[in-house]
Design a protein around this motif. Structure first.
Motif, short mmCIF file in Angstrom:
data_model
loop_
_atom_site.label_atom_id
_atom_site.label_comp_id
_atom_site.label_asym_id
_atom_site.label_seq_id
_atom_site.Cartn_x
_atom_site.Cartn_y
_atom_site.Cartn_z
N ILE A 1 7.26 2.61 -10.58
CA ILE A 1 6.88 2.81 -9.18
C ILE A 1 7.28 1.60 -8.34
N LEU A 2 7.10 0.41 -8.89
CA LEU A 2 7.50 -0.80 -8.17
C LEU A 2 9.00 -0.80 -7.87
N LEU A 3 9.81 -0.31 -8.82
CA LEU A 3 11.25 -0.26 -8.62
C LEU A 3 11.65 0.86 -7.65
N TYR A 4 10.88 1.94 -7.66
CA TYR A 4 11.23 3.10 -6.86
C TYR A 4 10.99 2.86 -5.38
N ASP A 5 9.87 2.22 -5.03
CA ASP A 5 9.50 2.05 -3.63
C ASP A 5 9.30 0.57 -3.35
N GLN A 6 10.32 -0.09 -2.79
CA GLN A 6 10.23 -1.52 -2.50
C GLN A 6 9.24 -1.80 -1.39
N ARG A 7 9.05 -0.83 -0.49
CA ARG A 7 8.11 -1.02 0.62
C ARG A 7 6.70 -1.24 0.12
N ALA A 8 6.30 -0.44 -0.88
CA ALA A 8 4.94 -0.56 -1.41
C ALA A 8 4.84 -1.59 -2.52
N ALA A 9 6.00 -2.11 -2.97
CA ALA A 9 5.99 -3.02 -4.11
C ALA A 9 5.20 -4.29 -3.82
N ASP A 10 5.35 -4.85 -2.62
CA ASP A 10 4.65 -6.09 -2.29
C ASP A 10 3.14 -5.88 -2.28
N GLU A 11 2.70 -4.77 -1.71
CA GLU A 11 1.26 -4.50 -1.66
C GLU A 11 0.71 -4.23 -3.05
N ILE A 12 1.48 -3.53 -3.87
CA ILE A 12 1.03 -3.25 -5.24
C ILE A 12 0.99 -4.53 -6.05
N ARG A 13 2.03 -5.35 -5.94
CA ARG A 13 2.12 -6.58 -6.70
C ARG A 13 1.02 -7.56 -6.32
N PHE A 14 0.49 -7.42 -5.10
CA PHE A 14 -0.54 -8.33 -4.61
C PHE A 14 -1.78 -8.33 -5.48
N TRP A 15 -2.12 -7.14 -6.01
CA TRP A 15 -3.37 -7.10 -6.78
C TRP A 15 -3.18 -6.61 -8.21
N VAL A 16 -1.98 -6.12 -8.57
CA VAL A 16 -1.81 -5.52 -9.89
C VAL A 16 -1.91 -6.57 -11.01
N ILE A 17 -1.70 -7.87 -10.67
CA ILE A 17 -1.82 -8.91 -11.68
C ILE A 17 -3.26 -9.32 -11.91
N GLY A 18 -4.18 -8.89 -11.07
CA GLY A 18 -5.58 -9.26 -11.21
C GLY A 18 -5.88 -10.57 -10.53
N SER A 19 -6.50 -10.53 -9.35
CA SER A 19 -6.79 -11.74 -8.61
C SER A 19 -7.88 -11.47 -7.59
N LEU A 20 -8.63 -12.52 -7.23
CA LEU A 20 -9.62 -12.44 -6.17
C LEU A 20 -9.11 -13.02 -4.86
N SER A 21 -7.91 -13.54 -4.87
CA SER A 21 -7.35 -14.20 -3.69
C SER A 21 -7.09 -13.17 -2.59
#
Length: 340
Positions: free
Chosen positions: A174-194
């Motif tokens: 999904i990250l490769l398919y849609d670059q627009r949503a990739a940044d928002e997905i990557r923001f929390w998919v690694i697990g963070s409280l920031s």
């Protein structure tokens, strides 16, 4: 040899003392979470702010960033710790954990898919994450019960790892398919409280409170189920109904935690492991001990993630994995599980 009544009083006194000490430690860690960060606002500036000294930058950092982050860490720790204890109780398996069994991966994949399809509202992401967590929980536990696989802790973890790997691969696609949503997905998919806001916590509170109410109602039947299905049925409980209610509670808690903090592994394994060292095998007492121990682990890992590579931050999931992996090995060795 102690009289049974005296032994009970001593055990309760020790439990209350332990709970009080854990709560004190949680308060201390929460204060440190407000004082310490990766930015330029250090403990002395925060203490000056709390003493009444005007400091607009410190005020923004403390009340808009660190305070919501601390509160979210407390709730996420509680949710994941209690979820792990519930999963281990219903699966009767010390290795059952939301991260290992694909529950968190199911929630993460569902949210990633929803973001690609255009979802943006926080409440929608929470509902989607909870449905994904429910799907992951049902799939893995169903596989675990097939031909008695659930009786083998190692095979249960292998089934969960395979399911988690599949969903993680789909999330990567999904990250490769849609670059627009990739940044928002990557923001929390690694697990963070920031970067989490207080509004995110408010959005998940109704589902967490609902799960807490159901857990309070099924705690006694779940303790009876630990003695065996026949005994639980003889006491008037319904084992299958209890299991489905536990699965629903785990989906609500893990889905909510994943929606606001991303998938954070091993908390649901470490927290019940430590809680049972204080509480013993009774699931009711274990759940009480999970409430302070879960936030303690999450907040401590979050504080370390802020300062260890300052001014940058490590992903929270990396720190919890570093803590959880040795515990996983210790549980396997202690249980003397069969070699594969």
């Amino acid at each position: 040899m102690m009289v049974p009544g005296v032994a009970t009083v001593v055990r309760r006194t020790r439990s209350r003392t332990s709970i009080l000490l854990l709560l004190t430690a949680l308060v201390a860690v929460s204060v440190v979470s407000l004082l310490v960060g990766a930015g330029s606002v250090g403990p002395w500036r925060v203490l000056a702010l709390l003493s009444g000294s005007p400091d607009s930058e410190a005020s923004f950092i403390v009340w808009e960033l660190r305070a919501p982050r601390t509160l979210i860490g407390i709730m996420v720790g509680m949710a994941l710790g209690v979820s792990g204890a519930l999963l281990q109780a219903v699966a009767r398996n010390p290795l059952a954990e939301p991260g290992l069994l694909g529950v968190s991966a199911g929630a993460a994949f569902a949210v990633a898919l929803a973001l690609v399809l255009g979802a943006s509202a926080a409440t929608l992401r929470i509902s989607v994450a909870q449905l994904g967590a429910l799907f992951g929980c049902v799939c893995v536990l169903s596989v675990a019960r097939f031909r008695g696989v659930g009786n083998d802790p190692v095979r249960l973890v292998l089934a969960g790892a395979a399911f988690s790997g599949l969903l993680a691969s789909l999330t990567s696609l999904i990250l490769l398919y849609d670059q627009r949503a990739a940044d928002e997905i990557r923001f929390w998919v690694i697990g963070s409280l920031s970067g989490r806001r207080l509004d995110d916590l408010v959005a998940v509170m109704p589902s967490m409170l609902l799960a807490a109410l159901v857990i309070a109602l099924i705690a006694r039947p779940l303790a009876a189920l630990a003695l065996g299905e026949r005994i639980a049925s003889g006491l008037g409980h319904h084992p299958n109904l209890i299991r489905w209610l536990v699965v629903a509670c785990v989906a609500l808690l893990v889905g909510a935690a994943t929606a606001i903090a991303g998938p954070i592994a091993f908390v649901g394994l470490v927290v019940p492991f430590v809680a049972r060292a204080f509480a013993g095998p009774d699931i009711r007492r274990t759940l009480w001990f999970c409430l302070p121990i879960g936030p303690l682990m999450v907040l401590a890992a979050d504080i370390i993630s802020r300062v260890v590579v300052a001014p940058s931050e490590l992903p929270l999931g990396v720190l919890t994995a570093l803590c959880g992996a040795p515990v996983l090995v210790a549980v396997v060795r202690a249980r003397r599980l069969p070699m594969l």
